[in-house]
Design a protein around this motif. Sequence first.
Motif, PDB file in Angstrom:
ATOM      1  N   LYS A 615      51.560   2.066  51.621  1.00 38.24           N
ATOM      2  CA  LYS A 615      50.902   0.804  51.955  1.00 38.24           C
ATOM      3  C   LYS A 615      51.405  -0.322  51.054  1.00 38.24           C
ATOM      4  N   VAL A 616      51.772   0.018  49.815  1.00 35.04           N
ATOM      5  CA  VAL A 616      52.238  -0.938  48.821  1.00 35.04           C
ATOM      6  C   VAL A 616      53.522  -0.392  48.202  1.00 35.04           C
ATOM      7  N   SER A 617      54.482  -1.268  47.978  1.00 34.58           N
ATOM      8  CA  SER A 617      55.745  -0.849  47.367  1.00 34.58           C
ATOM      9  C   SER A 617      55.617  -0.804  45.848  1.00 34.58           C
ATOM     10  N   PRO A 618      56.452  -0.021  45.172  1.00 37.58           N
ATOM     11  CA  PRO A 618      56.435  -0.017  43.703  1.00 37.58           C
ATOM     12  C   PRO A 618      56.701  -1.404  43.118  1.00 37.58           C
ATOM     13  N   ARG A 619      57.554  -2.192  43.782  1.00 38.38           N
ATOM     14  CA  ARG A 619      57.830  -3.542  43.274  1.00 38.38           C
ATOM     15  C   ARG A 619      56.580  -4.412  43.330  1.00 38.38           C
ATOM     16  N   ALA A 620      55.860  -4.380  44.461  1.00 37.59           N
ATOM     17  CA  ALA A 620      54.624  -5.163  44.563  1.00 37.59           C
ATOM     18  C   ALA A 620      53.591  -4.671  43.563  1.00 37.59           C
ATOM     19  N   ALA A 621      53.537  -3.359  43.357  1.00 34.05           N
ATOM     20  CA  ALA A 621      52.587  -2.807  42.381  1.00 34.05           C
ATOM     21  C   ALA A 621      52.845  -3.379  41.000  1.00 34.05           C
ATOM     22  N   VAL A 628      51.748   0.074  36.365  1.00 34.03           N
ATOM     23  CA  VAL A 628      52.922   0.865  36.000  1.00 34.03           C
ATOM     24  C   VAL A 628      52.591   2.338  36.188  1.00 34.03           C
ATOM     25  N   LEU A 629      53.463   3.065  36.875  1.00 32.76           N
ATOM     26  CA  LEU A 629      53.238   4.485  37.137  1.00 32.76           C
ATOM     27  C   LEU A 629      54.156   5.347  36.300  1.00 32.76           C
ATOM     28  N   LEU A 630      53.681   6.533  35.999  1.00 30.23           N
ATOM     29  CA  LEU A 630      54.497   7.546  35.348  1.00 30.23           C
ATOM     30  C   LEU A 630      55.355   8.258  36.388  1.00 30.23           C
ATOM     31  N   ALA A 631      56.226   9.125  35.938  1.00 30.62           N
ATOM     32  CA  ALA A 631      57.140   9.814  36.840  1.00 30.62           C
ATOM     33  C   ALA A 631      56.415  10.676  37.860  1.00 30.62           C
ATOM     34  N   ASP A 632      55.233  11.182  37.507  1.00 29.55           N
ATOM     35  CA  ASP A 632      54.482  12.034  38.438  1.00 29.55           C
ATOM     36  C   ASP A 632      53.601  11.227  39.395  1.00 29.55           C
ATOM     37  N   GLY A 633      53.695   9.892  39.357  1.00 33.21           N
ATOM     38  CA  GLY A 633      52.935   9.056  40.275  1.00 33.21           C
ATOM     39  C   GLY A 633      51.565   8.668  39.780  1.00 33.21           C
ATOM     40  N   THR A 634      51.172   9.110  38.590  1.00 37.28           N
ATOM     41  CA  THR A 634      49.880   8.714  38.031  1.00 37.28           C
ATOM     42  C   THR A 634      50.035   7.409  37.250  1.00 37.28           C
ATOM     43  N   VAL A 635      48.920   6.794  36.930  1.00 40.84           N
ATOM     44  CA  VAL A 635      48.930   5.481  36.288  1.00 40.84           C
ATOM     45  C   VAL A 635      49.192   5.623  34.792  1.00 40.84           C
ATOM     46  N   ASP A 636      50.120   4.802  34.308  1.00 36.90           N
ATOM     47  CA  ASP A 636      50.334   4.677  32.873  1.00 36.90           C
ATOM     48  C   ASP A 636      49.346   3.614  32.376  1.00 36.90           C
ATOM     49  N   THR A 637      48.224   4.050  31.837  1.00 37.14           N
ATOM     50  CA  THR A 637      47.126   3.145  31.509  1.00 37.14           C
ATOM     51  C   THR A 637      47.539   2.097  30.485  1.00 37.14           C
ATOM     52  N   SER A 638      48.231   2.520  29.442  1.00 41.28           N
ATOM     53  CA  SER A 638      48.618   1.596  28.381  1.00 41.28           C
ATOM     54  C   SER A 638      49.607   0.555  28.897  1.00 41.28           C
ATOM     55  N   ALA A 639      50.634   1.003  29.605  1.00 40.56           N
ATOM     56  CA  ALA A 639      51.642   0.075  30.118  1.00 40.56           C
ATOM     57  C   ALA A 639      51.049  -0.859  31.169  1.00 40.56           C
ATOM     58  N   THR A 640      50.110  -0.356  31.957  1.00 41.58           N
ATOM     59  CA  THR A 640      49.456  -1.202  32.963  1.00 41.58           C
ATOM     60  C   THR A 640      48.650  -2.311  32.300  1.00 41.58           C
ATOM     61  N   GLY A 641      47.900  -1.975  31.246  1.00 40.51           N
ATOM     62  CA  GLY A 641      47.139  -3.000  30.534  1.00 40.51           C
ATOM     63  C   GLY A 641      48.046  -4.078  29.973  1.00 40.51           C
ATOM     64  N   ALA A 642      49.180  -3.663  29.392  1.00 39.89           N
ATOM     65  CA  ALA A 642      50.120  -4.635  28.830  1.00 39.89           C
ATOM     66  C   ALA A 642      50.746  -5.494  29.924  1.00 39.89           C
ATOM     67  N   ALA A 643      51.088  -4.871  31.045  1.00 41.87           N
ATOM     68  CA  ALA A 643      51.702  -5.615  32.148  1.00 41.87           C
ATOM     69  C   ALA A 643      50.735  -6.654  32.712  1.00 41.87           C
ATOM     70  N   ARG A 644      49.497  -6.285  32.843  1.00 42.19           N
ATOM     71  CA  ARG A 644      48.519  -7.228  33.386  1.00 42.19           C
ATOM     72  C   ARG A 644      48.262  -8.378  32.419  1.00 42.19           C
ATOM     73  N   GLU A 645      48.247  -8.084  31.144  1.00 43.55           N
ATOM     74  CA  GLU A 645      48.063  -9.151  30.169  1.00 43.55           C
ATOM     75  C   GLU A 645      49.255 -10.109  30.205  1.00 43.55           C
ATOM     76  N   ARG A 646      50.457  -9.568  30.372  1.00 43.04           N
ATOM     77  CA  ARG A 646      51.650 -10.414  30.459  1.00 43.04           C
ATOM     78  C   ARG A 646      51.591 -11.313  31.702  1.00 43.04           C
ATOM     79  N   LEU A 647      51.167 -10.763  32.832  1.00 43.83           N
ATOM     80  CA  LEU A 647      51.061 -11.552  34.061  1.00 43.83           C
ATOM     81  C   LEU A 647      50.007 -12.653  33.927  1.00 43.83           C
ATOM     82  N   ARG A 648      48.911 -12.361  33.232  1.00 50.18           N
ATOM     83  CA  ARG A 648      47.890 -13.392  33.035  1.00 50.18           C
ATOM     84  C   ARG A 648      48.430 -14.531  32.176  1.00 50.18           C
TER      85      ARG A 648
END
Length: 663
Positions: A615-621, A628-648
Amino acid sequence: MPLINIAGSERFAYRPKPPEKTRELASGVRLHAVSDADVAAVDPLTYEVVRHRLAAIAEEMGDALKRMSGSVVVTDCNDFGATILDECGDSVIVGLYNTQLAASVDMAAKWTLENRAARPGIREGDMFFCNDPWVGGGLHQNDATVMAPLFHDGELFAWTAAVCHQVDLGGVSPGSWSVEGRDVFWESTPVPPVKIVENGEIRADIEDMYLRRSRVPRLIALDLRAKIGANNIAQERLTQLIAKYGAKTIKAVMKRMMNDAESRLKAKLRELPDGEWSGVAHQDSFRSGDRNIYKIALKMSKRGERLTFDFTGTDKEVEGFANCTLAGLRGGIMPIVLTMLCGDIPWAPGGIYRCFDIVSEPGTINNCNFPAGIGKASVASAWATQNVVSECVGNMLAVHPEHRKSLMCVCCGTWDLALLAGLDQRGNPFVTMVCDSMAGGLGARVDQDGVDTGGLNCIPMGRVADVEINEFSFPMLYLWRREEMDSGGPGRFRGGAGGSSCFIPYDSPIGGVHLVVSATGKALPQATGLSGGYPAATQHDVLVRGADARSMLARGHIPASLDEVGGTAQVLQQHLETNLDAGDVYFTHWQGGGGYGDPLLRNPILVARDIAAHKVSPRAAAEIYGVVLLADGTVDTSATGAARERLRRQRAEPAPASSGELA
């Protein structure tokens, strides 16, 4: 040449108040009316039984239409309306089909009362045909209505009406979609109400005049009989109901249904805070070659128990075929009011219309004068009106802790039209809309994602025809029909995904077919989001000339992308009329629904699930949701928090200075 209002055309304007306060029209037609005391005297049990029976009759009308029609648009897509009205032409009940169409039937019934009662007269056994959107009964000329007066003891008791989209009623282009058109004279001729059934018999002279214009007269004749049959069934059932409960009781229930809808909607409005909400809906291109952007402006206000829809500031009517009349404007308001505000209220438009006012300047793109072009009105200016009404009503509901659950972001911002015509596989002439975009994405809600390819909120029971039905009925062969990644609007809750179809002409004795394309929403998105939600993706249509699809199928391989089919790809502008040859491929990608809330607030686990479900591409995600996802498709919690802070932080940065005009 500028558009003008032809002298005398004001006669065909809708007048909202026919002589309904008197028991007898000047022509001598007597109206069956009841007093307020009669309405109040109906006991609750009888009221509920009769009310549900009236609703069942409206549904039976729809079922009759589907069973008798030969048009896939009706039988498989439910693009029609069925309505029961009182003696004055106020709508008592509409079915769960095309509520845009049902919203304007009252206009045509009231106009008929005013203008046809004396000559040729309104009598038992009569039915009237209308496809004039300036009068009502539909949003463009292809919406053809048959209205039938019901008499009891010599008095006009009620009206029944059936309306459906006809695939071709003439005009320059097949399907009556004149993409080069400048005014209504390029299109199918609008016909104000004319008596087509007299004393129970079809008038051959009027039917011949009607059918003569169409490229598929036998199909149109069958649909005409389907609408007459639906009215006959409704009137038979209503007559039986009157015989069982009495005319006074049935009419009292009809009046009370409208009163109930009015009082319950007003009570709901009183619970909402007063205020003003504004929005603008845009359209790109009103005809082939037009590269302009047009706006419909709305300021919606709520004071106490009353709504006002003020369209002041809307662009003036333009040359092209995408304007709409007042019927289209009303058809843009009523579906949103029904679905967002009246989900728990009987759908009696005659009472609901009492709760709001409309302010609109004649001569604008959603209240145009004759002879402005209106061939695409239903899926152009009327649809854009619906979009901006949806946005304003949604913002009003968003501030209430309970009623906010009823809001929905804009659904499938416009209709992606592909129309085919020519000779079918049996050698017979055909014209049809490919109604696959009936599976548009629904808008997101305040607490859940929109339904993927869930339909259109203006047609609650709308359906997309089976691939096999389309291939059996028309000379076409699908390569695929599927949901498309990243088509729903991003948000805390994602808009429903749109979809695409890809097909080739197949088995026509002349090889190819004629193709008419009319699909706006390519220059800018039209399914907007709310409360920080993003709009859905724009539409995207591609015509591939000289493709290799047929030889691939012969080798046993079904292509899954345009890159595979070869040939020369042409990304299409909004409007086109051409031929689709035997070696060509047509790809159409329609819109999803708007998103709700900031995408950076979306649960990262939901984003991961969307990626797994395509439904959503990795680029849009990464770029929109900051996930940010790990290799197994689960969420990288730490990297996701940093990415969202950067986008804000990036959002807070000032925009770069402009280096010049856009190319």
